[in-house]
Design an enzyme around this catalytic site. Structure first.
Site, PDB file in Angstrom:
ATOM      1  N   ASN A 163       0.806  -1.218   0.000  1.00 21.26           N
ATOM      2  CA  ASN A 163       0.000   0.000   0.000  1.00 21.26           C
ATOM      3  C   ASN A 163       0.843   1.274   0.000  1.00 21.26           C
ATOM      4  O   ASN A 163       0.359   2.326  -0.403  1.00 21.26           O
ATOM      5  CB  ASN A 163      -0.914  -0.006   1.227  1.00 21.26           C
ATOM      6  N   TYR A 165       3.047   9.437 -10.888  1.00 22.12           N
ATOM      7  CA  TYR A 165       2.147   8.605 -10.083  1.00 22.12           C
ATOM      8  C   TYR A 165       1.392   7.601 -10.964  1.00 22.12           C
ATOM      9  O   TYR A 165       1.314   6.409 -10.638  1.00 22.12           O
ATOM     10  CB  TYR A 165       1.163   9.511  -9.345  1.00 22.12           C
ATOM     11  N   LYS A 202       1.605   3.491 -10.842  1.00 26.90           N
ATOM     12  CA  LYS A 202       0.440   2.655 -10.568  1.00 26.90           C
ATOM     13  C   LYS A 202       0.098   1.745 -11.753  1.00 26.90           C
ATOM     14  O   LYS A 202      -0.398   0.629 -11.571  1.00 26.90           O
ATOM     15  CB  LYS A 202      -0.753   3.539 -10.196  1.00 26.90           C
TER      16      LYS A 202
END
Length: 261
Positions: free
Chosen positions: A104, A169, A173
């Site tokens: 996470n 980002y 991801k």
């Protein structure tokens, strides 16, 4: 949003994870915190990983223990390959097993591509993507020996659809989705399931810091017309961590109110 409200939708089949050991990276706040609390409610011993704030991680462990669960903090910068190796050894030395790994830990350093620095790009990729590689690389051997285990990577709808101002980002991801599918293929024969969860706009400290106008625009883009909670994400992670998902691997599931539909 109050803590209780943010976790109201969390899946909590008490006892389902009894005897299991779970590591949740970046679990001192936000989505990671919700995941850690939910897995503990289901009976798992939860290792609350942190890098920046041990105090916040301790608060999560205190919440776990007050609810009758078991947890402990474990410090490690997941972007550090060698440190992840030491963390893996520490976990196995103490518990002799690990059943659930939730990657996470993540950061943002938003900027338009014409302004984004190399350092901003590298730092986000090192934590969000390489960090997941580091933990999987060091811990997968134990999953293989056990012939069981659940690896759950927290991606994002930004990795599915992209997002302006988040090239770093979104790339991290999206890379996490590719990593998930590749590792799922490698480990499936030994009974290890690897999946990704892609949250959309979730109520966290990060999103609370956004201006009212930005939040309004975000909500307008969500078919369900509301921001999600940490519990919405934790509920899915809990399902994937339990035995009801033993025939599910290599999947990317969005928790986004239809945002990336």
């Amino acid at each position: 949003m109050e803590k209780e409200e943010s976790e109201k939708n969390a899946y909590t089949a008490e006892g389902e994870l009894a005897g299991k050991v779970a590591l949740v990276t970046g679990a001192g706040r936000g989505i990671g915190r919700s995941i850690a609390l939910t897995l503990a409610k289901m009976g798992a011993v939860v290792l609350v990983n942190y890098n920046g704030s041990r105090e916040r991680a301790l608060e999560v462990v205190e919440e776990i223990e007050k609810a009758g669960g078991q947890g402990e903090t474990i410090g490690c910068d997941v972007s550090d390959y060698e440190a992840c190796g030491r963390m893996a050894e520490e976990i196995i030395h103490k518990y002799a097993r690990l059943d659930i790994l939730v990657n996470n830990a993540g950061i943002t350093k938003d900027n338009l591509i014409l302004r984004m620095t190399e350092a901003e790009y590298d730092k986000v990729l090192d934590t969000n993507l390489k960090g997941a590689f580091n933990t999987i690389r060091h811990l997968s051997r134990y999953f293989l020996k056990q012939r069981s285990g659940k690896i759950i990577n927290i991606s994002s709808v930004s990795g599915v659809a992209g997002n302006a101002g988040q090239a770093n980002y979104s790339a991290s991801k999206a890379g996490l989705i590719g990593l998930t599918k590749s590792v799922a293929r490698e480990l499936a024969g030994r009974g290890v399931c690897v999946n990704a969860v892609a949250p959309g706009f979730i109520d966290t400290e990060m999103t609370n810091a956004l201006s009212g106008k930005v939040r309004e625009n975000a909500i307008a883009s969500i078919p369900m017309g509301r921001i999600g909670s940490g519990g919405d994400v934790a509920g899915l992670v809990a399902f994937l961590a339990g035995n009801r998902s033993d025939y599910i691997t290599g999947q990317v599931i969005c928790v986004d109110g239809g945002m990336a539909m």
